[in-house]
Motif scaffolding. Sequence first.
Motif, PDB file in Angstrom:
ATOM      1  N   GLU A   1      39.567  46.145  48.968  1.00 10.57           N
ATOM      2  CA  GLU A   1      39.955  47.063  50.037  1.00 10.57           C
ATOM      3  C   GLU A   1      38.869  47.386  51.050  1.00 10.57           C
ATOM      4  OE1 GLU A   1      42.165  50.512  48.971  1.00 10.57           O
ATOM      5  OE2 GLU A   1      43.228  49.530  47.302  1.00 10.57           O
ATOM      6  N   TYR A   2      37.592  47.111  50.717  1.00 10.65           N
ATOM      7  CA  TYR A   2      36.531  47.481  51.641  1.00 10.65           C
ATOM      8  C   TYR A   2      35.562  46.331  51.906  1.00 10.65           C
ATOM      9  CZ  TYR A   2      37.968  52.343  51.510  1.00 10.65           C
ATOM     10  OH  TYR A   2      38.692  53.498  51.644  1.00 10.65           O
ATOM     11  N   ALA A   3      35.338  46.046  53.200  1.00 10.19           N
ATOM     12  CA  ALA A   3      34.284  45.134  53.622  1.00 10.19           C
ATOM     13  C   ALA A   3      33.103  46.018  54.015  1.00 10.19           C
ATOM     14  CB  ALA A   3      34.757  44.293  54.804  1.00 10.19           C
ATOM     15  N   ILE A   4      32.157  46.134  53.132  1.00  8.10           N
ATOM     16  CA  ILE A   4      31.116  47.169  53.192  1.00  8.10           C
ATOM     17  C   ILE A   4      31.841  48.517  53.205  1.00  8.10           C
ATOM     18  CG2 ILE A   4      29.024  48.037  54.306  1.00  8.10           C
ATOM     19  CD1 ILE A   4      28.531  45.309  55.473  1.00  8.10           C
TER      20      ILE A   4
ATOM     21  N   ALA B   1      47.461  21.900  41.427  1.00 10.48           N
ATOM     22  CA  ALA B   1      46.428  21.100  42.084  1.00 10.48           C
ATOM     23  C   ALA B   1      46.219  19.765  41.379  1.00 10.48           C
ATOM     24  CB  ALA B   1      45.117  21.885  42.122  1.00 10.48           C
ATOM     25  N   LYS B   2      46.204  19.791  40.047  1.00  9.61           N
ATOM     26  CA  LYS B   2      45.978  18.558  39.290  1.00  9.61           C
ATOM     27  C   LYS B   2      47.129  17.569  39.436  1.00  9.61           C
ATOM     28  CE  LYS B   2      42.835  20.284  35.717  1.00  9.61           C
ATOM     29  NZ  LYS B   2      42.613  20.441  34.261  1.00  9.61           N
ATOM     30  N   LYS B   3      48.306  18.075  39.733  1.00 13.66           N
ATOM     31  CA  LYS B   3      49.463  17.204  39.929  1.00 13.66           C
ATOM     32  C   LYS B   3      49.568  16.685  41.364  1.00 13.66           C
ATOM     33  CE  LYS B   3      52.245  19.405  36.300  1.00 13.66           C
ATOM     34  NZ  LYS B   3      53.435  20.259  36.023  1.00 13.66           N
ATOM     35  N   GLY B   4      48.557  16.992  42.171  1.00 14.28           N
ATOM     36  CA  GLY B   4      48.557  16.502  43.546  1.00 14.28           C
ATOM     37  C   GLY B   4      49.429  17.300  44.485  1.00 14.28           C
ATOM     38  N   ARG B   5      49.737  18.556  44.108  1.00 11.41           N
ATOM     39  CA  ARG B   5      50.628  19.370  44.925  1.00 11.41           C
ATOM     40  C   ARG B   5      49.882  20.338  45.835  1.00 11.41           C
ATOM     41  NH1 ARG B   5      54.298  21.774  40.409  1.00 11.41           N
ATOM     42  NH2 ARG B   5      55.135  23.000  42.156  1.00 11.41           N
ATOM     43  N   GLY B   6      48.562  20.141  45.948  1.00 12.92           N
ATOM     44  CA  GLY B   6      47.784  20.831  46.961  1.00 12.92           C
ATOM     45  C   GLY B   6      47.284  22.219  46.634  1.00 12.92           C
ATOM     46  N   PRO B   7      46.917  22.961  47.683  1.00 18.04           N
ATOM     47  CA  PRO B   7      46.239  24.248  47.526  1.00 18.04           C
ATOM     48  C   PRO B   7      47.161  25.410  47.174  1.00 18.04           C
ATOM     49  CG  PRO B   7      46.565  23.782  49.849  1.00 18.04           C
ATOM     50  CD  PRO B   7      47.036  22.552  49.099  1.00 18.04           C
ATOM     51  N   THR B   8      46.547  26.480  46.706  1.00 16.26           N
ATOM     52  CA  THR B   8      47.238  27.741  46.423  1.00 16.26           C
ATOM     53  C   THR B   8      46.351  28.878  46.906  1.00 16.26           C
ATOM     54  OG1 THR B   8      48.293  26.832  44.434  1.00 16.26           O
ATOM     55  CG2 THR B   8      48.221  29.225  44.627  1.00 16.26           C
ATOM     56  N   PHE B   9      46.974  29.932  47.406  1.00 17.49           N
ATOM     57  CA  PHE B   9      46.232  31.122  47.849  1.00 17.49           C
ATOM     58  C   PHE B   9      46.649  32.302  46.976  1.00 17.49           C
ATOM     59  CE2 PHE B   9      44.997  34.779  50.229  1.00 17.49           C
ATOM     60  CZ  PHE B   9      43.999  34.394  51.115  1.00 17.49           C
ATOM     61  N   ILE B  10      45.663  32.913  46.303  1.00 17.38           N
ATOM     62  CA  ILE B  10      45.909  34.059  45.432  1.00 17.38           C
ATOM     63  C   ILE B  10      45.152  35.270  45.966  1.00 17.38           C
ATOM     64  CG2 ILE B  10      45.647  35.005  43.101  1.00 17.38           C
ATOM     65  CD1 ILE B  10      45.608  32.044  42.106  1.00 17.38           C
ATOM     66  N   GLU B  11      45.864  36.319  46.264  1.00 15.63           N
ATOM     67  CA  GLU B  11      45.221  37.585  46.635  1.00 15.63           C
ATOM     68  C   GLU B  11      45.210  38.473  45.405  1.00 15.63           C
ATOM     69  OE1 GLU B  11      46.001  41.623  49.282  1.00 15.63           O
ATOM     70  OE2 GLU B  11      47.011  39.766  49.865  1.00 15.63           O
ATOM     71  N   ALA B  12      44.020  38.740  44.897  1.00 19.64           N
ATOM     72  CA  ALA B  12      43.867  39.534  43.677  1.00 19.64           C
ATOM     73  C   ALA B  12      43.405  40.936  44.053  1.00 19.64           C
ATOM     74  CB  ALA B  12      42.867  38.877  42.736  1.00 19.64           C
ATOM     75  N   GLN B  13      44.226  41.920  43.757  1.00 19.94           N
ATOM     76  CA  GLN B  13      43.926  43.293  44.138  1.00 19.94           C
ATOM     77  C   GLN B  13      43.070  43.973  43.076  1.00 19.94           C
ATOM     78  OE1 GLN B  13      47.988  44.677  44.685  1.00 19.94           O
ATOM     79  NE2 GLN B  13      47.840  44.359  46.899  1.00 19.94           N
ATOM     80  N   THR B  14      41.977  44.583  43.524  1.00 20.34           N
ATOM     81  CA  THR B  14      41.047  45.239  42.619  1.00 20.34           C
ATOM     82  C   THR B  14      40.329  46.342  43.379  1.00 20.34           C
ATOM     83  OG1 THR B  14      39.218  44.842  41.056  1.00 20.34           O
ATOM     84  CG2 THR B  14      39.191  43.577  43.116  1.00 20.34           C
ATOM     85  N   PHE B  15      39.289  46.911  42.775  1.00 27.10           N
ATOM     86  CA  PHE B  15      38.537  47.985  43.418  1.00 27.10           C
ATOM     87  C   PHE B  15      37.170  48.057  42.770  1.00 27.10           C
ATOM     88  CE2 PHE B  15      37.805  52.310  45.047  1.00 27.10           C
ATOM     89  CZ  PHE B  15      38.451  52.248  46.277  1.00 27.10           C
ATOM     90  N   ARG B  16      36.135  48.200  43.564  1.00 19.51           N
ATOM     91  CA  ARG B  16      34.799  48.272  42.983  1.00 19.51           C
ATOM     92  C   ARG B  16      34.454  49.714  42.625  1.00 19.51           C
ATOM     93  NH1 ARG B  16      31.833  49.405  47.869  1.00 19.51           N
ATOM     94  NH2 ARG B  16      32.751  48.398  49.709  1.00 19.51           N
ATOM     95  N   HIS B  17      33.769  49.868  41.504  1.00 17.47           N
ATOM     96  CA  HIS B  17      33.418  51.195  41.012  1.00 17.47           C
ATOM     97  C   HIS B  17      32.158  51.742  41.672  1.00 17.47           C
ATOM     98  CE1 HIS B  17      35.784  50.900  36.932  1.00 17.47           C
ATOM     99  NE2 HIS B  17      36.535  50.693  38.004  1.00 17.47           N
ATOM    100  N   ARG B  18      31.380  50.858  42.305  1.00 17.66           N
ATOM    101  CA  ARG B  18      30.133  51.282  42.928  1.00 17.66           C
ATOM    102  C   ARG B  18      30.157  50.898  44.409  1.00 17.66           C
ATOM    103  NH1 ARG B  18      26.479  52.666  38.971  1.00 17.66           N
ATOM    104  NH2 ARG B  18      24.667  52.376  40.308  1.00 17.66           N
ATOM    105  N   GLY B  19      29.131  51.306  45.124  1.00 16.16           N
ATOM    106  CA  GLY B  19      29.060  51.015  46.548  1.00 16.16           C
ATOM    107  C   GLY B  19      28.937  49.531  46.831  1.00 16.16           C
ATOM    108  N   HIS B  20      28.920  49.194  48.106  1.00 14.62           N
ATOM    109  CA  HIS B  20      28.828  47.792  48.498  1.00 14.62           C
ATOM    110  C   HIS B  20      27.575  47.145  47.927  1.00 14.62           C
ATOM    111  CE1 HIS B  20      29.108  44.177  50.884  1.00 14.62           C
ATOM    112  NE2 HIS B  20      27.936  44.412  51.419  1.00 14.62           N
TER     113      HIS B  20
END
Length: 334
Positions: free
Chosen positions: A188-191, A238-257
């Motif tokens: 959720e945060y870029a810096i 990917a191993k079957k030759g079916r190309g790329p995948t995009f995964i957005e994994a939602q998380t949160f950091r416990h400390r500052g940047h």
Amino acid sequence: MAEIYQRDVNLEDYDPDLLIELYKTMVKIRSFDENLIRLMQEGKVSGFYHSGIGSEGLSAGSITKLLRDEDYIYYNHRGCNQKIAKGVPLSKIYGDFLGTIEGTTKGLGAGIVHSADPSRGVLGQAGTIGSQLSLAVGSAFASQMKGTDQVTIVYFGDGAASRETMHGSLNWAKLYNLPVIYICENNEYAISCHVSETHGVKAHIADWSEGYGIPNCVVDGNDVLLMHEVTKEAIERAKKGRGPTFIEAQTFRHRGHFEGDPYDYIDKAVLQDWKDNRDPIKNFKKQLINSGLTTEDHLINLGKQVEEEILQAIEIAENAPMPERNRIYEGLFA
């Protein structure tokens, strides 16, 4: 629009050894982190550090028992999580931060995270944010040309996802149907800048990949088993030759940047909720115990074993000498 990845997860369907290994990997990542912060506070690390506490499930779930040494990863800003899950020895990573020859760079670590271990498929992190996205299509292209079943996983944050390199990489990956998996660690945060201020898409970052025709989804990155399942499916594709995948994994950091960031730009109640209710280690521990697959005493003992492993790794790294002056010329070709 990207869909939320959901599956009914029954622990009885999994190999107990895998479940324990996932838990152990998360505990190892966090213990590494906490001890490195301690070394910094003791003045033994000259550089800086971006803590990954709170996101251990994302890295453990997407790497442990899924990737081989010959599979490639490019790690993100909090990449020690991924390096540890990929099997880089703890003493080597500590050595890089301490600047001793035990490190993967043999003394050129300068106390920061930039390092690599090609023998384990860890190809490093690029010098500018997001440029690893361009490098990832290169290693994936090489695998395709060689006719191997190697896959490349590139990790990056929500901040890096707002850079132009992501779009060039996605276009190339789709154009050549490359075996590359994009894992966006959306904390959720870029810096200090919230994701809503850096992206034109208002629903999910994964929506960017939709325009390139790349399969995509959004997943709870703190659910280690969901991360394992969604990444497993992407690897098989990917191993079957079916190309790329995009995964957005939602998380949160416990400390500052970074260590030293006061982290005063977020709602304290939100942070506390993530710590209390969405901590990946705490929640998975509860699952394991409630399922009857293990006991709290067993997991406590496992934690003690990990801590001992951590302390031994620190001792090895600390006792290794600093590099001689001529080290700076090794590997220098121009």
